[in-house]
Design a protein around this motif. Structure first.
Motif, PDB file in Angstrom:
ATOM      1  N   VAL A  90       0.829  -1.207   0.000  1.00  0.00           N
ATOM      2  CA  VAL A  90       0.000   0.000   0.000  1.00  0.00           C
ATOM      3  C   VAL A  90       0.864   1.258   0.000  1.00  0.00           C
ATOM      4  O   VAL A  90       0.633   2.198  -0.773  1.00  0.00           O
ATOM      5  N   ALA A  91       1.872   1.288   0.854  1.00  0.00           N
ATOM      6  CA  ALA A  91       2.730   2.464   0.961  1.00  0.00           C
ATOM      7  C   ALA A  91       3.512   2.704  -0.326  1.00  0.00           C
ATOM      8  O   ALA A  91       3.698   3.849  -0.745  1.00  0.00           O
ATOM      9  N   GLY A  92       3.940   1.606  -0.959  1.00  0.00           N
ATOM     10  CA  GLY A  92       4.662   1.745  -2.223  1.00  0.00           C
ATOM     11  C   GLY A  92       3.809   2.420  -3.289  1.00  0.00           C
ATOM     12  O   GLY A  92       4.306   3.235  -4.069  1.00  0.00           O
ATOM     13  N   GLU A  93       2.516   2.098  -3.303  1.00  0.00           N
ATOM     14  CA  GLU A  93       1.605   2.731  -4.262  1.00  0.00           C
ATOM     15  C   GLU A  93       1.424   4.217  -3.973  1.00  0.00           C
ATOM     16  O   GLU A  93       1.074   4.996  -4.866  1.00  0.00           O
ATOM     17  N   LEU A  94       1.653   4.611  -2.718  1.00  0.00           N
ATOM     18  CA  LEU A  94       1.518   6.019  -2.326  1.00  0.00           C
ATOM     19  C   LEU A  94       2.859   6.758  -2.388  1.00  0.00           C
ATOM     20  O   LEU A  94       2.908   7.958  -2.101  1.00  0.00           O
ATOM     21  N   GLY A  95       3.927   6.048  -2.734  1.00  0.00           N
ATOM     22  CA  GLY A  95       5.238   6.681  -2.796  1.00  0.00           C
ATOM     23  C   GLY A  95       5.857   6.928  -1.430  1.00  0.00           C
ATOM     24  O   GLY A  95       6.664   7.843  -1.257  1.00  0.00           O
ATOM     25  N   ILE A  96       5.480   6.103  -0.441  1.00  0.00           N
ATOM     26  CA  ILE A  96       5.991   6.254   0.924  1.00  0.00           C
ATOM     27  C   ILE A  96       6.845   5.037   1.271  1.00  0.00           C
ATOM     28  O   ILE A  96       6.462   3.894   0.997  1.00  0.00           O
ATOM     29  N   ARG A 141      -3.880  10.144   6.171  1.00  0.00           N
ATOM     30  CA  ARG A 141      -5.017   9.372   6.680  1.00  0.00           C
ATOM     31  C   ARG A 141      -6.017   9.086   5.562  1.00  0.00           C
ATOM     32  O   ARG A 141      -6.548   7.970   5.459  1.00  0.00           O
ATOM     33  N   GLY A 142      -6.260  10.058   4.716  1.00  0.00           N
ATOM     34  CA  GLY A 142      -7.212   9.872   3.627  1.00  0.00           C
ATOM     35  C   GLY A 142      -6.736   8.850   2.609  1.00  0.00           C
ATOM     36  O   GLY A 142      -7.505   7.998   2.154  1.00  0.00           O
ATOM     37  N   GLN A 143      -5.469   8.917   2.230  1.00  0.00           N
ATOM     38  CA  GLN A 143      -4.936   7.975   1.254  1.00  0.00           C
ATOM     39  C   GLN A 143      -4.890   6.551   1.805  1.00  0.00           C
ATOM     40  O   GLN A 143      -5.192   5.588   1.095  1.00  0.00           O
ATOM     41  N   ALA A 177      -6.883   5.334   4.136  1.00  0.00           N
ATOM     42  CA  ALA A 177      -8.268   4.867   4.208  1.00  0.00           C
ATOM     43  C   ALA A 177      -8.760   4.413   2.833  1.00  0.00           C
ATOM     44  O   ALA A 177      -9.460   3.392   2.713  1.00  0.00           O
ATOM     45  N   LYS A 178      -8.389   5.138   1.801  1.00  0.00           N
ATOM     46  CA  LYS A 178      -8.786   4.753   0.439  1.00  0.00           C
ATOM     47  C   LYS A 178      -8.187   3.398   0.074  1.00  0.00           C
ATOM     48  O   LYS A 178      -8.871   2.525  -0.468  1.00  0.00           O
ATOM     49  N   LYS A 179      -6.918   3.209   0.404  1.00  0.00           N
ATOM     50  CA  LYS A 179      -6.251   1.942   0.087  1.00  0.00           C
ATOM     51  C   LYS A 179      -6.845   0.791   0.899  1.00  0.00           C
ATOM     52  O   LYS A 179      -6.976  -0.330   0.395  1.00  0.00           O
ATOM     53  N   MET A 180      -7.200   1.045   2.162  1.00  0.00           N
ATOM     54  CA  MET A 180      -7.813   0.002   2.980  1.00  0.00           C
ATOM     55  C   MET A 180      -9.168  -0.417   2.410  1.00  0.00           C
ATOM     56  O   MET A 180      -9.563  -1.583   2.498  1.00  0.00           O
ATOM     57  N   THR A 181      -9.880   0.541   1.820  1.00  0.00           N
ATOM     58  CA  THR A 181     -11.177   0.247   1.210  1.00  0.00           C
ATOM     59  C   THR A 181     -11.007  -0.602  -0.039  1.00  0.00           C
ATOM     60  O   THR A 181     -11.814  -1.494  -0.326  1.00  0.00           O
ATOM     61  N   GLU A 182      -9.946  -0.344  -0.797  1.00  0.00           N
ATOM     62  CA  GLU A 182      -9.699  -1.071  -2.044  1.00  0.00           C
ATOM     63  C   GLU A 182      -9.120  -2.460  -1.815  1.00  0.00           C
ATOM     64  O   GLU A 182      -9.300  -3.365  -2.642  1.00  0.00           O
ATOM     65  N   LEU A 183      -8.424  -2.650  -0.712  1.00  0.00           N
ATOM     66  CA  LEU A 183      -7.649  -3.872  -0.490  1.00  0.00           C
ATOM     67  C   LEU A 183      -8.479  -5.158  -0.517  1.00  0.00           C
ATOM     68  O   LEU A 183      -8.072  -6.136  -1.167  1.00  0.00           O
ATOM     69  N   PRO A 184      -9.646  -5.216   0.151  1.00  0.00           N
ATOM     70  CA  PRO A 184     -10.389  -6.488   0.172  1.00  0.00           C
ATOM     71  C   PRO A 184     -10.754  -7.006  -1.222  1.00  0.00           C
ATOM     72  O   PRO A 184     -10.802  -8.224  -1.429  1.00  0.00           O
ATOM     73  N   ALA A 185     -11.013  -6.115  -2.159  1.00  0.00           N
ATOM     74  CA  ALA A 185     -11.414  -6.534  -3.501  1.00  0.00           C
ATOM     75  C   ALA A 185     -10.228  -6.937  -4.377  1.00  0.00           C
ATOM     76  O   ALA A 185     -10.411  -7.502  -5.456  1.00  0.00           O
ATOM     77  N   SER A 186      -9.021  -6.675  -3.892  1.00  0.00           N
ATOM     78  CA  SER A 186      -7.835  -6.928  -4.715  1.00  0.00           C
ATOM     79  C   SER A 186      -7.447  -8.399  -4.770  1.00  0.00           C
ATOM     80  O   SER A 186      -6.719  -8.823  -5.665  1.00  0.00           O
ATOM     81  N   GLY A 187      -7.910  -9.188  -3.784  1.00  0.00           N
ATOM     82  CA  GLY A 187      -7.522 -10.589  -3.726  1.00  0.00           C
ATOM     83  C   GLY A 187      -6.130 -10.811  -3.168  1.00  0.00           C
ATOM     84  O   GLY A 187      -5.657 -11.950  -3.068  1.00  0.00           O
TER      85      GLY A 187
END
Length: 274
Positions: free
Chosen positions: A64-70, A234-236, A238-248
């Motif tokens: 997740v952090a890699g996708e955000l550049g962190i 926090r916003g980014q 939260a967005k990634k946490m929302t997307e994660l379950p559907a990613s498999g």
């Protein structure tokens, strides 16, 4: 027109037209993260580098952090209570596996939804006829649970008041009591139980019921005292946490880390400390 006023309006317009620049202001490029050091397959100390934590929670957060550049640094900060103190103080930025507790809302910002959900299952000996479909069915039966287990406050209260549970120092001892017939069931996480049972060679001796008895979340929690705690982060997250379950991705990462833990236990002969 006053030149200073004209310059100010021009600068404001420029920032408005460059939202990327505005959002980057104050953005942290590196987060120091910690968590429980003895909770496989979610988190545990790296045998090759004990100053660092590895596991499913670490892998998912790195993705997740890699996708955000962190950049993420997963550091060992001591036992669970010590890790929490490090994050409360702001010496470390985030917990990767925080249980949601009302008291900690004064110190931490929890990111919703959770990074992982930890299904607690009822484990019995293979062939057991213990009737179970809901928590009330466990009344009157003897059970065991690791004192390191972190269940929801609601279920913890129910278990304390209504169930007969022996608390053991770790999951290994709880499973040993089960196989020796000293208790009828063990309450353990789906994946932590699987990791422990496989590492101990008990996989063929135990069974679980499909209905979880409890389902606490393992949250990312950012310290109020972290210099990196800002609305963008926090916003980014939260967005990634929302997307994660559907990613498999979650299931694959958990299974990979169960095998990783099992392999590490087989190299030097030892048992899980969960």
């Amino acid at each position: 027109m006053d030149l200073r006023r004209l310059y100010g309006r021009t600068l404001l317009l420029g920032l408005t037209l460059l939202p990327g620049l505005a959002s980057a202001v104050g953005k942290c490029e590196r987060l120091v993260v910690t968590g429980s050091p003895d909770a496989p397959p979610y988190l545990w100390q790296d045998p090759q580098n004990p100053k660092h934590l590895i596991g499913a929670s670490a892998d998912l957060l790195q993705q997740v952090a890699g996708e955000l550049g962190i950049k993420i640094e997963m550091l060992y900060a001591g036992k669970r209570a010590q890790a929490l103190d490090e994050v409360r103080s702001g010496r470390m930025d985030m917990l990767a596996d925080a249980p949601l507790t009302l008291n900690e809302l004064e110190n931490l910002d929890y990111i919703h939804p959770p990074l992982l959900e930890n299904d607690y299952l009822v484990w019995t000996r293979k062939g057991s006829t213990l009737p179970y479909s809901e928590a009330n069915d466990l009344r009157g039966h003897s059970g065991a649970v690791s004192e390191k287990s972190r269940m929801t406050r609601e279920f913890g209260t129910f278990a304390e008041q209504q169930l007969t549970l022996t608390r053991t120092p770790n999951l290994t001892q709880a499973f040993q009591k089960l196989l020796l017939g000293e208790v009828e069931f063990v309450l353990a996480g789906r994946y932590s139980g699987m990791a422990a049972a496989q590492a101990l060679g008990m996989g063929n001796d135990l069974q679980t019921y499909p209905q979880p008895v409890d389902r606490p979340g393992l949250f990312l929690a950012v310290s109020h005292n972290s210099a990196c705690n800002d609305p963008w982060l926090r916003g980014q997250l939260a967005k990634k946490m929302t997307e994660l379950p559907a990613s498999g991705l979650t299931e694959a990462v958990l299974q990979r880390n169960i095998e990783r833990w099992k392999s590490q236990q087989q190299q030097p002969a030892s048992t899980p400390k969960q």
